[in-house]
Write a protein that holds these residues in place. Structure first.
Motif, PDB file in Angstrom:
ATOM      1  N   LYS A  88     -15.821   5.608   7.302  1.00  0.00           N
ATOM      2  CA  LYS A  88     -14.683   5.344   8.200  1.00  0.00           C
ATOM      3  C   LYS A  88     -13.396   5.892   7.599  1.00  0.00           C
ATOM      4  CE  LYS A  88     -16.649   1.147  10.257  1.00  0.00           C
ATOM      5  NZ  LYS A  88     -16.521  -0.338  10.383  1.00  0.00           N
ATOM      6  N   MET A  89     -13.213   5.710   6.304  1.00  0.00           N
ATOM      7  CA  MET A  89     -12.028   6.265   5.639  1.00  0.00           C
ATOM      8  C   MET A  89     -11.992   7.779   5.776  1.00  0.00           C
ATOM      9  SD  MET A  89     -11.314   4.345   2.030  1.00  0.00           S
ATOM     10  CE  MET A  89     -12.479   3.048   1.748  1.00  0.00           C
ATOM     11  N   ILE A  90     -13.161   8.399   5.555  1.00  0.00           N
ATOM     12  CA  ILE A  90     -13.235   9.857   5.606  1.00  0.00           C
ATOM     13  C   ILE A  90     -12.931  10.357   7.014  1.00  0.00           C
ATOM     14  CG2 ILE A  90     -14.827  11.804   5.399  1.00  0.00           C
ATOM     15  CD1 ILE A  90     -16.161  10.310   3.077  1.00  0.00           C
ATOM     16  N   ASP A  91     -13.367   9.637   8.043  1.00  0.00           N
ATOM     17  CA  ASP A  91     -13.061  10.032   9.425  1.00  0.00           C
ATOM     18  C   ASP A  91     -11.553  10.080   9.652  1.00  0.00           C
ATOM     19  OD1 ASP A  91     -15.714  10.280  10.031  1.00  0.00           O
ATOM     20  OD2 ASP A  91     -15.906   8.269  10.899  1.00  0.00           O
ATOM     21  N   PHE A  92     -10.830   9.090   9.127  1.00  0.00           N
ATOM     22  CA  PHE A  92      -9.378   9.058   9.302  1.00  0.00           C
ATOM     23  C   PHE A  92      -8.714  10.209   8.542  1.00  0.00           C
ATOM     24  CE2 PHE A  92     -10.012   4.912  11.086  1.00  0.00           C
ATOM     25  CZ  PHE A  92      -8.886   4.660  11.852  1.00  0.00           C
ATOM     26  N   THR A  93      -9.162  10.473   7.326  1.00  0.00           N
ATOM     27  CA  THR A  93      -8.535  11.550   6.548  1.00  0.00           C
ATOM     28  C   THR A  93      -8.836  12.920   7.143  1.00  0.00           C
ATOM     29  OG1 THR A  93     -10.454  11.601   5.039  1.00  0.00           O
ATOM     30  CG2 THR A  93      -8.575  10.219   4.408  1.00  0.00           C
ATOM     31  N   THR A  94     -10.044  13.093   7.690  1.00  0.00           N
ATOM     32  CA  THR A  94     -10.390  14.378   8.303  1.00  0.00           C
ATOM     33  C   THR A  94      -9.540  14.624   9.546  1.00  0.00           C
ATOM     34  OG1 THR A  94     -12.656  14.144   7.478  1.00  0.00           O
ATOM     35  CG2 THR A  94     -12.264  15.787   9.198  1.00  0.00           C
ATOM     36  N   ARG A  95      -9.395  13.574  10.377  1.00  0.00           N
ATOM     37  CA  ARG A  95      -8.551  13.712  11.570  1.00  0.00           C
ATOM     38  C   ARG A  95      -7.088  13.908  11.188  1.00  0.00           C
ATOM     39  NH1 ARG A  95     -11.631   9.238  13.735  1.00  0.00           N
ATOM     40  NH2 ARG A  95      -9.811   7.886  13.435  1.00  0.00           N
ATOM     41  N   ASP A 107      -3.272   4.332   8.111  1.00  0.00           N
ATOM     42  CA  ASP A 107      -3.740   4.086   9.484  1.00  0.00           C
ATOM     43  C   ASP A 107      -5.107   3.408   9.474  1.00  0.00           C
ATOM     44  OD1 ASP A 107      -1.438   5.263  10.428  1.00  0.00           O
ATOM     45  OD2 ASP A 107      -2.367   7.246  10.729  1.00  0.00           O
ATOM     46  N   TYR A 108      -5.964   3.837   8.549  1.00  0.00           N
ATOM     47  CA  TYR A 108      -7.283   3.201   8.431  1.00  0.00           C
ATOM     48  C   TYR A 108      -7.137   1.718   8.084  1.00  0.00           C
ATOM     49  CZ  TYR A 108     -11.428   1.575   5.951  1.00  0.00           C
ATOM     50  OH  TYR A 108     -12.480   0.816   5.505  1.00  0.00           O
ATOM     51  N   LEU A 109      -6.257   1.410   7.152  1.00  0.00           N
ATOM     52  CA  LEU A 109      -6.053   0.015   6.752  1.00  0.00           C
ATOM     53  C   LEU A 109      -5.536  -0.821   7.913  1.00  0.00           C
ATOM     54  CD1 LEU A 109      -4.475   0.644   3.223  1.00  0.00           C
ATOM     55  CD2 LEU A 109      -6.798  -0.125   3.725  1.00  0.00           C
ATOM     56  N   LYS A 110      -4.607  -0.246   8.698  1.00  0.00           N
ATOM     57  CA  LYS A 110      -4.084  -0.972   9.862  1.00  0.00           C
ATOM     58  C   LYS A 110      -5.181  -1.209  10.885  1.00  0.00           C
ATOM     59  CE  LYS A 110       0.693   0.702   9.476  1.00  0.00           C
ATOM     60  NZ  LYS A 110       1.738   1.563  10.103  1.00  0.00           N
ATOM     61  N   SER A 111      -6.066  -0.218  11.069  1.00  0.00           N
ATOM     62  CA  SER A 111      -7.157  -0.382  12.038  1.00  0.00           C
ATOM     63  C   SER A 111      -8.114  -1.486  11.630  1.00  0.00           C
ATOM     64  CB  SER A 111      -7.914   0.936  12.193  1.00  0.00           C
ATOM     65  OG  SER A 111      -8.660   1.230  11.024  1.00  0.00           O
ATOM     66  N   CYS A 112      -8.206  -1.745  10.319  1.00  0.00           N
ATOM     67  CA  CYS A 112      -9.069  -2.828   9.815  1.00  0.00           C
ATOM     68  C   CYS A 112      -8.336  -4.163   9.759  1.00  0.00           C
ATOM     69  CB  CYS A 112      -9.596  -2.470   8.431  1.00  0.00           C
ATOM     70  SG  CYS A 112     -10.636  -0.997   8.380  1.00  0.00           S
ATOM     71  N   PHE A 157       0.818  -1.207   0.000  1.00  0.00           N
ATOM     72  CA  PHE A 157       0.000   0.000   0.000  1.00  0.00           C
ATOM     73  C   PHE A 157       0.856   1.263   0.000  1.00  0.00           C
ATOM     74  CE2 PHE A 157      -3.212  -2.942   1.924  1.00  0.00           C
ATOM     75  CZ  PHE A 157      -4.180  -2.794   0.945  1.00  0.00           C
ATOM     76  N   ARG A 158       1.988   1.214   0.696  1.00  0.00           N
ATOM     77  CA  ARG A 158       2.819   2.411   0.788  1.00  0.00           C
ATOM     78  C   ARG A 158       3.355   2.806  -0.588  1.00  0.00           C
ATOM     79  NH1 ARG A 158       4.587   4.846   5.151  1.00  0.00           N
ATOM     80  NH2 ARG A 158       3.955   3.074   6.443  1.00  0.00           N
ATOM     81  N   ASP A 159       3.648   1.809  -1.429  1.00  0.00           N
ATOM     82  CA  ASP A 159       4.141   2.111  -2.780  1.00  0.00           C
ATOM     83  C   ASP A 159       3.050   2.684  -3.686  1.00  0.00           C
ATOM     84  OD1 ASP A 159       6.688   1.306  -2.152  1.00  0.00           O
ATOM     85  OD2 ASP A 159       6.422  -0.746  -2.879  1.00  0.00           O
TER      86      ASP A 159
END
Length: 602
Positions: A262-269, A177-182, A166-168
């Motif tokens: 959920k993705m949007i929550d992470f990007t907003t924060r 961070d969202y992906l790790k939380s899932c 994903f990083r690439d």
């Protein structure tokens, strides 16, 4: 009176209109020969020799001296001779090709404006995303080795490279961070190739087995597109959306919407601009979401009925929409719902990136999608319509009157939660009532229930407040129940595609699961043959009752199954789905409501 001298020019002019005299005898002989040819009488040998050259020049056709009946007989003889030289397999393939051409859609999947003005896009949409340099510098052989490792099959021009991390893919830290939380550490095969294709702006057909992470493969690029456009120029009231996802059922639309939120929550924060998503499905009041329209609208997740209603009322427009994804796309384009998709397309005013995703994508739909998309990339992980190999499939012969009692025994195989599928709404209600009488904590869902009842059933089942969910096929496509260990098919569905989707509710994200299916004499022969071949393909145990069935496709020694629905146990000439659609056309029966059995929902 003096006689004038005639010049050579005068003689030539006279010769132009000169008709030579033919003796009466010769004229009679010519008339006799003509009558003899018309009556097929043998000509005298001398006359035949004299007219050999003329006869040689005669060929079959509208002006030939051969009757049309004789010409037709000759054509039939020639065709019979050619057919006698063909094998049974060649004859069968020609017959299937003719059927496929007859049912093929001729009209492109495009807006009315594009069809009326014959607007054709030749180049895909350009995006600002590019793979990292070390990925771009890999050789084509290295890319092919990665695809081979992940069993990824690709078709198309200038295919973006597969990326294993994903990083690439240049996702920002909040997304990682969202992906790790899932609990998502590495991309799945469909994401390894599908994400780079979508991020590059290419049209795509994505085919992968159930539970393989297809939702993330199209929702993540849409969130990135919305963030990019909002950062460049913020949207104001009345503008948007920039992207849209259309789903066949309300439950699938809500599930996709919640994952995007959920993705949007992470990007907003994480300091990125606020993205406004909209859930556009029937059964909910749009006034509750009026706050979304107070600012720019970025993402819409919808079912087709409510989406058409909102577009026709001009609640929002698609002037800025550059991204369209059809989840469970084979259902979206299939008969009975194709007109709804075309109606939605008519609201687009420019080119858009189109993504089609499904676990079952028959060749008929793939060919149609190829003609509708702009230089599409086809990403296929496994055979289209194949069953998930992480699911242990058990097929048992159970008499009709004993099924509901035997259902209790099957529930003891694994701990809850357990999902039970039935074809008809009445069967769903009967099973639900029976389980409640036996003290089983169960809930039910089908298209005839209210939206509140459906949401309560899904929510209580996902939160482990209920042990069993009894459902119709409205819950078979796309819904994610990660901890289900057991799926029970109370009856065999009428289409093998629905069976693949049903058992795909377990064995998700690399976990294993069990699927138990009840069969009996009420099941059609075609669907049982399809099931038999599907079990063989997945290297599962085939019960004796299926093993003993004679396979009519063996006599032709043909492989590949039906090109119309993807079933392996029959050919297109015996396709039950094609027969059902023909009956529907003849009877002029409207599309079934409630989202049941392949239709779209309001």
């Amino acid at each position: 009176m003096s006689q004038t001298k005639r010049t050579s020019d005068d003689l030539e002019n006279e010769n132009d209109d000169f008709v030579p005299y033919v003796p009466i005898k010769q004229r009679r002989e010519a008339k006799v020969r003509k009558l003899q040819r018309m009556r097929h009488l043998p000509e005298p040998q001398v006359e035949r020799e004299e007219n050999e050259k003329d006869e040689d020049s005669l060929v079959a056709g509208p002006k030939a001296n051969i009757s049309l009946i004789d010409q037709a007989v000759e054509v039939k003889k020639q065709k019979a001779l050619e057919d006698s030289m063909k094998t049974d397999a060649e004859k069968k393939l020609e017959e299937e090709k003719a059927i496929m051409e007859a049912v093929a859609q001729r009209k492109l999947l495009a807006s009315d404006r594009e069809l009326a003005k014959n607007i054709i896009y030749h180049d895909p949409i350009k995006t600002t995303w590019r793979p990292p340099r070390h990925i771009r510098e890999r050789s084509q052989q290295e890319h092919d080795e990665i695809r081979k490792k992940y069993t990824i099959l690709v078709e198309g021009e200038n295919i973006p490279p597969p990326i294993k991390h994903f990083r690439d893919m240049k996702f920002p830290t909040p997304i990682l961070d969202y992906l790790k939380s899932c609990g998502i550490r590495r991309p799945t095969p469909i994401q390894v190739q599908g994400l780079p294709v979508a991020l590059s702006g290419r049209d795509m057909i994505g085919i992968a087995f159930t539970g393989s992470g297809k939702t993330l493969a199209f929702s993540l690029p849409l969130v990135m597109l919305a963030l990019e456009m909002e950062m460049k120029l913020p949207l104001v009231k009345g503008e948007g959306p920039v992207g849209m996802i259309v789903c066949p059922s309300r439950e699938l639309a809500r599930q996709t919407f919640e994952s995007i939120c959920k993705m949007i929550d992470f990007t907003t924060r994480g300091g990125f601009p606020k993205i406004n998503p909209l859930l556009c499905i029937g059964g909910i009041s749009m006034s509750d979401q009026s706050r979304v329209f107070s600012n720019g609208l970025h993402i819409v997740v919808a079912t087709p009925g409510r989406l058409q209603d909102m577009l026709s009322k001009k609640k929002f427009n698609l002037d800025l929409c550059k991204f369209l994804c059809l989840d469970e796309a084979d259902r979206m384009i299939d008969m009975g719902f194709e007109d709804d998709v075309r109606n939605i397309m008519s609201y687009f005013t420019g080119q858009r990136q189109t993504l089609l995703y499904s676990a079952t994508m028959p060749k008929k739909i793939q060919d149609f999608a190829r003609s509708a998309l702009v230089k599409p990339v086809i990403v296929n992980v496994g055979r289209a319509g194949a069953a998930n190999l992480d699911v242990l499939q058990e097929v048992e012969y159970v008499k009709q009157e004993a099924k509901i009692v035997y259902l209790l025994e099957c529930l003891q195989k694994t701990p809850p939660p357990v999902l039970v599928f039935a074809e008809n709404k009445n069967d769903v209600d009967d099973i639900h009532e029976y389980l409640l009488l036996k003290g089983v904590e169960a809930v039910a869902i089908h298209g005839g229930k209210t939206q509140d009842e459906r949401e309560f059933a899904i929510r209580s089942f996902k939160e482990y407040k209920k042990d069993v969910l009894v459902a119709s096929d409205v819950a078979s496509k796309g819904l994610d129940f990660p901890d289900i260990k057991h799926v029970i098919n109370y009856d065999m569905p009428k289409e093998i595609e629905n069976y693949v989707h049903r058992i795909g509710r377990t064995g998700r994200s690399g976990k294993t699961g069990v699927a138990t299916t009840f069969i009996n004499m009420n099941c059609s022969e075609q669907i049982l043959l399809d099931l038999k071949h599907l079990l063989r393909e997945a290297k599962q145990r085939v019960p004796p009752v299926l093993e003993a069935m004679e396979d009519p496709t063996d006599k032709y020694n043909l492989h590949g199954g039906c090109t119309f629905c993807g079933g392996l146990g029959h050919r297109i000439g015996d396709c039950p789905k094609l027969d059902a659609q023909r009956r529907q056309q003849v009877g002029n029966i409207g599309r079934s409501g409630g989202g049941e059995r392949g239709g779209g929902e309001y």
